[in-house]
Design a protein around this motif. Sequence first.
Motif, PDB file in Angstrom:
ATOM      1  N   ARG A  68       0.841  -1.204   0.000  1.00 17.32           N
ATOM      2  CA  ARG A  68       0.000   0.000   0.000  1.00 17.32           C
ATOM      3  C   ARG A  68       0.876   1.253   0.000  1.00 17.32           C
ATOM      4  O   ARG A  68       0.672   2.174  -0.794  1.00 17.32           O
ATOM      5  CB  ARG A  68      -0.903  -0.005   1.242  1.00 17.32           C
ATOM      6  CG  ARG A  68      -1.782   1.208   1.341  1.00 17.32           C
ATOM      7  CD  ARG A  68      -2.300   1.385   2.741  1.00 17.32           C
ATOM      8  NE  ARG A  68      -1.211   1.646   3.685  1.00 17.32           N
ATOM      9  CZ  ARG A  68      -1.373   1.772   4.988  1.00 17.32           C
ATOM     10  NH1 ARG A  68      -2.555   1.634   5.518  1.00 17.32           N
ATOM     11  NH2 ARG A  68      -0.338   2.031   5.785  1.00 17.32           N
ATOM     12  N   GLY A  95      -8.249  -3.646   5.988  1.00 21.15           N
ATOM     13  CA  GLY A  95      -7.108  -2.879   5.490  1.00 21.15           C
ATOM     14  C   GLY A  95      -6.909  -3.005   3.993  1.00 21.15           C
ATOM     15  O   GLY A  95      -6.150  -2.249   3.412  1.00 21.15           O
ATOM     16  N   SER A 103      -7.301   1.344  -5.489  1.00 22.52           N
ATOM     17  CA  SER A 103      -7.209   2.585  -4.706  1.00 22.52           C
ATOM     18  C   SER A 103      -6.165   3.507  -5.312  1.00 22.52           C
ATOM     19  O   SER A 103      -6.352   4.728  -5.348  1.00 22.52           O
ATOM     20  CB  SER A 103      -6.825   2.276  -3.262  1.00 22.52           C
ATOM     21  OG  SER A 103      -7.871   1.610  -2.620  1.00 22.52           O
ATOM     22  N   SER A 104      -5.055   2.940  -5.775  1.00 22.25           N
ATOM     23  CA  SER A 104      -3.994   3.778  -6.341  1.00 22.25           C
ATOM     24  C   SER A 104      -4.459   4.412  -7.646  1.00 22.25           C
ATOM     25  O   SER A 104      -4.127   5.571  -7.930  1.00 22.25           O
ATOM     26  CB  SER A 104      -2.738   2.954  -6.585  1.00 22.25           C
ATOM     27  OG  SER A 104      -2.309   2.411  -5.370  1.00 22.25           O
ATOM     28  N   HIS A 144      -7.497   5.186  -8.306  1.00 20.75           N
ATOM     29  CA  HIS A 144      -8.401   6.250  -7.830  1.00 20.75           C
ATOM     30  C   HIS A 144      -7.591   7.464  -7.374  1.00 20.75           C
ATOM     31  O   HIS A 144      -7.863   8.602  -7.758  1.00 20.75           O
ATOM     32  CB  HIS A 144      -9.250   5.680  -6.682  1.00 20.75           C
ATOM     33  CG  HIS A 144     -10.287   6.622  -6.169  1.00 20.75           C
ATOM     34  ND1 HIS A 144     -11.003   6.371  -5.031  1.00 20.75           N
ATOM     35  CD2 HIS A 144     -10.738   7.814  -6.610  1.00 20.75           C
ATOM     36  CE1 HIS A 144     -11.843   7.366  -4.811  1.00 20.75           C
ATOM     37  NE2 HIS A 144     -11.699   8.251  -5.758  1.00 20.75           N
ATOM     38  N   ALA A 145      -6.528   7.190  -6.591  1.00 16.80           N
ATOM     39  CA  ALA A 145      -5.687   8.283  -6.078  1.00 16.80           C
ATOM     40  C   ALA A 145      -5.018   9.023  -7.226  1.00 16.80           C
ATOM     41  O   ALA A 145      -4.871  10.250  -7.183  1.00 16.80           O
ATOM     42  CB  ALA A 145      -4.637   7.730  -5.129  1.00 16.80           C
ATOM     43  N   ILE A 186      -7.285  11.641  -8.460  1.00 17.37           N
ATOM     44  CA  ILE A 186      -7.406  12.760  -7.508  1.00 17.37           C
ATOM     45  C   ILE A 186      -6.162  13.647  -7.588  1.00 17.37           C
ATOM     46  O   ILE A 186      -6.256  14.870  -7.709  1.00 17.37           O
ATOM     47  CB  ILE A 186      -7.577  12.230  -6.068  1.00 17.37           C
ATOM     48  CG1 ILE A 186      -8.862  11.408  -5.968  1.00 17.37           C
ATOM     49  CG2 ILE A 186      -7.595  13.374  -5.074  1.00 17.37           C
ATOM     50  CD1 ILE A 186      -9.065  10.744  -4.611  1.00 17.37           C
ATOM     51  N   ARG A 225     -14.317  -3.795  -1.058  1.00 12.65           N
ATOM     52  CA  ARG A 225     -13.500  -2.588  -0.982  1.00 12.65           C
ATOM     53  C   ARG A 225     -13.091  -2.111  -2.377  1.00 12.65           C
ATOM     54  O   ARG A 225     -13.173  -0.922  -2.693  1.00 12.65           O
ATOM     55  CB  ARG A 225     -12.247  -2.866  -0.135  1.00 12.65           C
ATOM     56  CG  ARG A 225     -11.371  -1.671   0.107  1.00 12.65           C
ATOM     57  CD  ARG A 225     -10.160  -2.070   0.909  1.00 12.65           C
ATOM     58  NE  ARG A 225     -10.420  -2.123   2.328  1.00 12.65           N
ATOM     59  CZ  ARG A 225     -10.148  -1.124   3.164  1.00 12.65           C
ATOM     60  NH1 ARG A 225      -9.634  -0.010   2.708  1.00 12.65           N
ATOM     61  NH2 ARG A 225     -10.389  -1.244   4.444  1.00 12.65           N
ATOM     62  N   GLN A 260     -14.154   1.408  -4.164  1.00 11.80           N
ATOM     63  CA  GLN A 260     -13.152   2.332  -4.680  1.00 11.80           C
ATOM     64  C   GLN A 260     -13.399   2.628  -6.156  1.00 11.80           C
ATOM     65  O   GLN A 260     -13.319   3.776  -6.593  1.00 11.80           O
ATOM     66  CB  GLN A 260     -11.751   1.741  -4.495  1.00 11.80           C
ATOM     67  CG  GLN A 260     -11.188   1.907  -3.094  1.00 11.80           C
ATOM     68  CD  GLN A 260     -11.056   3.364  -2.693  1.00 11.80           C
ATOM     69  OE1 GLN A 260     -10.543   4.182  -3.432  1.00 11.80           O
ATOM     70  NE2 GLN A 260     -11.565   3.699  -1.523  1.00 11.80           N
ATOM     71  N   GLN A 264     -16.333   4.903  -6.526  1.00 10.78           N
ATOM     72  CA  GLN A 264     -16.028   6.298  -6.180  1.00 10.78           C
ATOM     73  C   GLN A 264     -15.137   6.949  -7.232  1.00 10.78           C
ATOM     74  O   GLN A 264     -15.250   8.144  -7.515  1.00 10.78           O
ATOM     75  CB  GLN A 264     -15.367   6.353  -4.802  1.00 10.78           C
ATOM     76  CG  GLN A 264     -16.353   5.999  -3.700  1.00 10.78           C
ATOM     77  CD  GLN A 264     -15.750   6.103  -2.319  1.00 10.78           C
ATOM     78  OE1 GLN A 264     -14.530   6.107  -2.156  1.00 10.78           O
ATOM     79  NE2 GLN A 264     -16.588   6.152  -1.316  1.00 10.78           N
ATOM     80  N   ASP A 272      -5.533   9.715   1.627  1.00  7.83           N
ATOM     81  CA  ASP A 272      -5.719   8.411   2.279  1.00  7.83           C
ATOM     82  C   ASP A 272      -7.144   8.202   2.776  1.00  7.83           C
ATOM     83  O   ASP A 272      -7.676   7.102   2.727  1.00  7.83           O
ATOM     84  CB  ASP A 272      -4.760   8.276   3.474  1.00  7.83           C
ATOM     85  CG  ASP A 272      -3.447   7.640   3.035  1.00  7.83           C
ATOM     86  OD1 ASP A 272      -3.218   7.582   1.814  1.00  7.83           O
ATOM     87  OD2 ASP A 272      -2.659   7.220   3.900  1.00  7.83           O
ATOM     88  N   ILE A 285      -9.787   9.010   1.502  1.00  4.39           N
ATOM     89  CA  ILE A 285     -10.688   8.620   0.415  1.00  4.39           C
ATOM     90  C   ILE A 285     -10.293   7.260  -0.148  1.00  4.39           C
ATOM     91  O   ILE A 285     -11.132   6.387  -0.328  1.00  4.39           O
ATOM     92  CB  ILE A 285     -10.666   9.675  -0.717  1.00  4.39           C
ATOM     93  CG1 ILE A 285     -11.000  11.043  -0.158  1.00  4.39           C
ATOM     94  CG2 ILE A 285     -11.611   9.299  -1.837  1.00  4.39           C
ATOM     95  CD1 ILE A 285     -10.775  12.180  -1.125  1.00  4.39           C
ATOM     96  N   VAL A 286      -8.987   7.077  -0.408  1.00  4.19           N
ATOM     97  CA  VAL A 286      -8.612   5.859  -1.130  1.00  4.19           C
ATOM     98  C   VAL A 286      -8.207   4.695  -0.227  1.00  4.19           C
ATOM     99  O   VAL A 286      -8.286   3.545  -0.631  1.00  4.19           O
ATOM    100  CB  VAL A 286      -7.500   6.142  -2.173  1.00  4.19           C
ATOM    101  CG1 VAL A 286      -7.996   7.076  -3.228  1.00  4.19           C
ATOM    102  CG2 VAL A 286      -6.248   6.673  -1.536  1.00  4.19           C
ATOM    103  N   PHE A 287      -7.735   5.018   0.983  1.00  2.00           N
ATOM    104  CA  PHE A 287      -7.432   3.932   1.935  1.00  2.00           C
ATOM    105  C   PHE A 287      -8.179   4.164   3.249  1.00  2.00           C
ATOM    106  O   PHE A 287      -7.555   4.300   4.297  1.00  2.00           O
ATOM    107  CB  PHE A 287      -5.922   3.864   2.218  1.00  2.00           C
ATOM    108  CG  PHE A 287      -5.076   3.580   1.009  1.00  2.00           C
ATOM    109  CD1 PHE A 287      -5.199   2.377   0.334  1.00  2.00           C
ATOM    110  CD2 PHE A 287      -4.169   4.510   0.540  1.00  2.00           C
ATOM    111  CE1 PHE A 287      -4.406   2.111  -0.787  1.00  2.00           C
ATOM    112  CE2 PHE A 287      -3.387   4.248  -0.580  1.00  2.00           C
ATOM    113  CZ  PHE A 287      -3.507   3.052  -1.248  1.00  2.00           C
ATOM    114  N   PRO A 288      -9.521   4.248   3.202  1.00  3.56           N
ATOM    115  CA  PRO A 288     -10.240   4.535   4.453  1.00  3.56           C
ATOM    116  C   PRO A 288     -10.138   3.351   5.414  1.00  3.56           C
ATOM    117  O   PRO A 288      -9.996   2.213   4.965  1.00  3.56           O
ATOM    118  CB  PRO A 288     -11.683   4.738   3.986  1.00  3.56           C
ATOM    119  CG  PRO A 288     -11.778   3.953   2.734  1.00  3.56           C
ATOM    120  CD  PRO A 288     -10.437   3.969   2.100  1.00  3.56           C
TER     121      PRO A 288
END
Lengths: 1175, 197
Positions: free
Chosen positions: A606, A662, A671-672, A674-675, A678, A758, A762, A765, B37, B39-42
């Motif tokens: 992560r 987690g 998630s990455s 998505h990040a 952003i 999860r 993600q 979103q 974090d 948002i993406v790793f809640p």
Amino acid sequence: MAQFKQWALEYVLSDDDTTQGALAKKAAKEIETSRASSTVVGNWAASVQRWMTAAPGDDDRMDDGDDGSSGDIIARAKALGFLAATLEALDKNTLRSDQVLRLLGFFGAMFSYDHKAGITASAKALRQLCSMKGFKPDMGIKVLEDVCKIKEDFRLQMATTRLELYELFHSLVRDPAVASELKQKHGAACGFAVDLLQLCHSERDPRNLMVWFKTLALLVSDFDPSPEVTEEIFKTFSAYFPISLRSSATPIGITAEDLKEAVRACFSAHQRLAKHAFPFLLQKLDQGDAVSVPVKVDILKTIKACIDKYENPQTSLIPHTNKIWNSLKYEVRNGEVKETIDATLEVLRAIARKYEGPRANLAAFSALQEYIDLVFRDCRDDLANPTYTKQAGLLLMTVVTANIRAYLLYNASFVEAIRENLRQPKSPAHTRDLLLLINSLLKTRMELFRARHEAHPDDEEGLRGEAPEHLQSLFYDVYLAAWAVKAKKELASEDKDILKHVIQGLGILVSQQVLQSDGTPALLCSGAVCSEICFLLGTDIIRPLTLSPREADAANTALEDEAVQSLRTIVSSYRNGYVELARRVKAETTKRGWDSPSEYTLRALRDLLSRFTYIGASQIPSDIAADAPSEVPYSPLQHFVTLTSTLLEMLPLSSRWPDVEGGSANSHLISSLHASVIWFRDACSEKYRNVSLAEHADASANWLQEFASLPEDKPPSMGELLQEDDPETYTFFLKLGLLTLRRLYRQASSTGASWDERSLVQLSQMATLVVSQLGLGLQTSCNLVHEAFNYFHPAGQAPASQALPSLARSLLTLGILQGLRPPALAGLYQPGGQAEQLMCDTSALGTAPTRESDVRAAIGLILANKVPSSSDPAVMQRVFDFWNKWWNDATANASSSTLDPATFSFHNKLGMHVLAGAAYRQDSRVLALLPTIRQAISSGPHPVARAVAASVSLLVRLNDILTRANHAVVKALHRQWVYAHLAKPLLQDAQPTGGSGDTAATARCRAAALSIASHCPFAFYQDDLALLVRLIVLNLSAAGRADSEAAGEEDAWEQALAALGILDSILHHEPDALKGYLREVIRGATGAYQACLLPASSSSAGGLPEGERSWPTRAKCRLYALRVLKVIAERIEDRLLVAYAPPTNRMLAVACGDPTRKVRLEAMAARDRWLKFAD
Amino acid sequence: MEKDLENANPTILSVSELPSRRRKGPDARTGPDAGCDKIVFPRHHWPYGATSSSSDEDEDYAEEPLDEQDIYDLISPISDPEHPHTLGQLSVVRLPDIHITPSPTEVSGPNALVTVRVDLTPTINHCSLATVIGLAVRCRLERTLPPNYRVDVRMKPGSHDQDGQVNKQLGDKERVAAALENDALQAMMNKMLGGCD
């Protein structure tokens, strides 16, 4: 004549300013009407004759202390005031020159004869006369001569009178014509100035001083006074230095800083003051400890002002440079006060900057050399002394980087001096300080480099010829040598400090640029060096993934974070660096098995992915030439493309998508991604902040069609022709974002059965984010509303409903719907269409609350809110009718045994969300449903009423799903609207005396009303305090009793929590509203606390699942109860509380042993507030 | 002229060096890349419906009995009467010198008698202010602990020349009560305890 005399008499007899003003205006009008005929003006002047005759005798009598004559002086002063006021009211063009001259003579004479009565009025009159058209410059000389005749009596005049005169002097001296006459008459001797200096030498009034200082500055700068006169003037203003201002009860509009600025302006008025100013100021500075910090700063600022303002530095500055340096260097070398050090450095920088100019100016050039040589001589040795390294470096930095010329001349020597010391450092702290200096020098170098266009053209030429070898070798000689510390087994904190500076330095070194011969910038370091640096820093961030949990050192995180920042800086200049990093990240990650990773490895993954994403997406790279050819042609999006394609290539890391706390390896990839969206969106907002990005987010093209013609893995043109500053980058970014989304949606919906929750959330979103950024044109032309259900599959290839779990399906749909603009949703609002189905169809929800029911409720909320204006109103009407009937039926079937409370409860949730969505846009049809809701609460069967009462606060709760950023329709006052139409009537129903008399129904109404109010700000229910407080008291007295008629246990705690929350808010905003209920409130809060404290034996027994489930709510309840007690002691008068102190103190003492820490701390705070009543 | 200090040069710990309670689980990330974090790793991934709310908060409300660190947090911010530092920074109060009997995990009920013993270490062994410091610690604990807690404040054996005498004074309830009647002492106590809120 008689008229003027009459007016003069009336003026003298009157004490009223308005009347006096009117009389003066009348006289002025009369003169203006007569066009200033000599007779009229003569009559006007003679009108005060009767008060003038006995003047000298009056003075004598006054001196003898004869009180009887004081009236005459006052009358005479007033009579002269009449003339002055008339002049003030008179048009400035009326009087002729001869009349002005005569009047100047008359009033000027007062300064010789009538110091008691005449000065105030004469001063005023002279100012008026000097501003008249008939005033000739030569008259100014006479005015000054006349005024100076007052001599010692000047200081006896009132401050306001003196102010008039100072203004008169200033206006005369400032007038170029008068000034020219004065110069001609007095020449360099400036006799008038000497007279003025004698006249005004003891001024103390701040307002007067402000004007006087301005006049003095003009005298020095504009009149070319002789050295003697200059010295006299200097003595006059320097006597005030350092100036301060006593604080006064009556503010005068002038601050000490204004006065300081005014005196400073005198010092820096002209270079002819240099020989006096510098020695004087340095002597003041050298008084050592006798000088306070503010005074020292004042002196330093004044020296800087002098350096900045004085022209011709050869004569004004060079002779004093040595002295200035010798006095100032200790302020930095041994100084401890930041303000003083900063001000000193400013002075030293100002000296170096003074020697800027064309290269041909050899005098300035050699002066600069001499100055920096001087500084170098004194500081060089200090660099070797760890105690003074920082200070010496600061001094050298300041002068060497003051301008490009100084930098070009001396940076090599400076770097060499640091390098020498780094070879034999005295201590780790010494190494650290020296590294810090190198880093600062490089940083400042880049600032000078970027500002090169604003500097002298010769300087830019100089930069082109700069020899870069000494900087290029820094990597091997300095940074790599210091990097060796890393080899140690155990890093001490000093070693970490050194490494931190090395990492920072490497980042700054790679981003250094040089000017090529054609004037374009290129990277200073070679491609090989840049690549090696990237490798070193990349290793730092990849290492945690390669370590075992035992080897990992959490304390190294700070160094890793530094490496991340440095890499981010590096890859924005050295673009190949990111491609290299991407390869390594991919290789390191994919070579591991991710089927059953440890918690540590997942965390390391992560961190690595998050850092990799941040480095590549949080900054738009620059197009800078390098010696090694770039692997890909420049594009502002190249790192973003590398990042997304690397992450997509890695997906999936494992064939398993487990739902682990987690996140799993695959979910970290999502998630990455998505990040990355952003970060890059924020980078675009930052880079193109002067441009409206919304304009670059709309088009009528169908991007999805373009994507269809692309091979699956190849990104479309990523804007290779784009320049760094082109906001069109944003459009290409959105296109790439949509392409990534399309690929992920296809993947998720094809293999949806395996994707974990999860990852799906993600992705959903991320879809919202990407879609919401697109303009309406794009949303419509790409037909994204269709893709919300088709998941970007080619037509006819959408996944079969059974192939994809309904939760995944709903989440993917929600993601797109949430980002769409209302008009883009039009296709759904056909009669009987998808919108209607999704808002009304409860059959698909099943009979048990699930994650899916949450998502369905969210979809209902969005669809009820984003209704396109073009849609058929009948559709929404049918939806409202459906829910109206549904609630009505549920209420009517009071005795129905078929009604399952749990099923009702979560079907009701969808209905409430639909209603809330419509309430957000204040749809008037919602009002028709509110009576049904009230009815359901008050007279519905028990489970119906309970569920509705518990969920009704959804209508006023702030919701993260409906935001303006996601194009939801949010009316500013929608919550007030719901409160007024639902909560207010409920408050009435909930009163024990009102309503049906059914206690259970009242209790449910109370619960609903409190639940709504607890989600509203105080201002909403401010008018209903009386009703509300009664309900709160009732509620608290029943706290903890799980009333089978009104609520379950969990609901009872929630209600108590709501009541206490409102109470807290009332106490903060309007504590007086509780005065009449103190006993009940204190008892209620105490009782609520005790009720919420489950006996330890029951909770530890584990036999009470309901009790355990409600533990956090009950703990929160206790916390709020204690907070209420605390705020009561703070906000209510002591006398009203004394009676309740003993039991409350006892209860609070026990509460200090609460099982929950947070509650305990609140209890201690409350106990502390109530302690004052203990004695 | 400034009054001479008994120990003019004590060792001072920085606030970050003081013992503190670490949160359970992995620490929140603080690096430059942690900006999104939430948002993406809640910590809790489900953002919809009733289950989304305040799961983070719920952990703050878990049962945690009063332990040595709690006691340390209560008394370490007390100001030293002589230096502008806290008792924690001067190491007068140390976490290992706080003893709770029976241990927090063994406490049988809310009314069970618990003894808190705090051993103080004066900065010098002839510190004349040791009694005042002990009094402040005692005062602070009595004002904040529940009634079933008994407080015993002593000088750590060997840390003070007259530790026996000081311990006797601090253990004598009547003398403690009488001392707190003294206005000057009361004012000093208030000053020392002023930074505890």
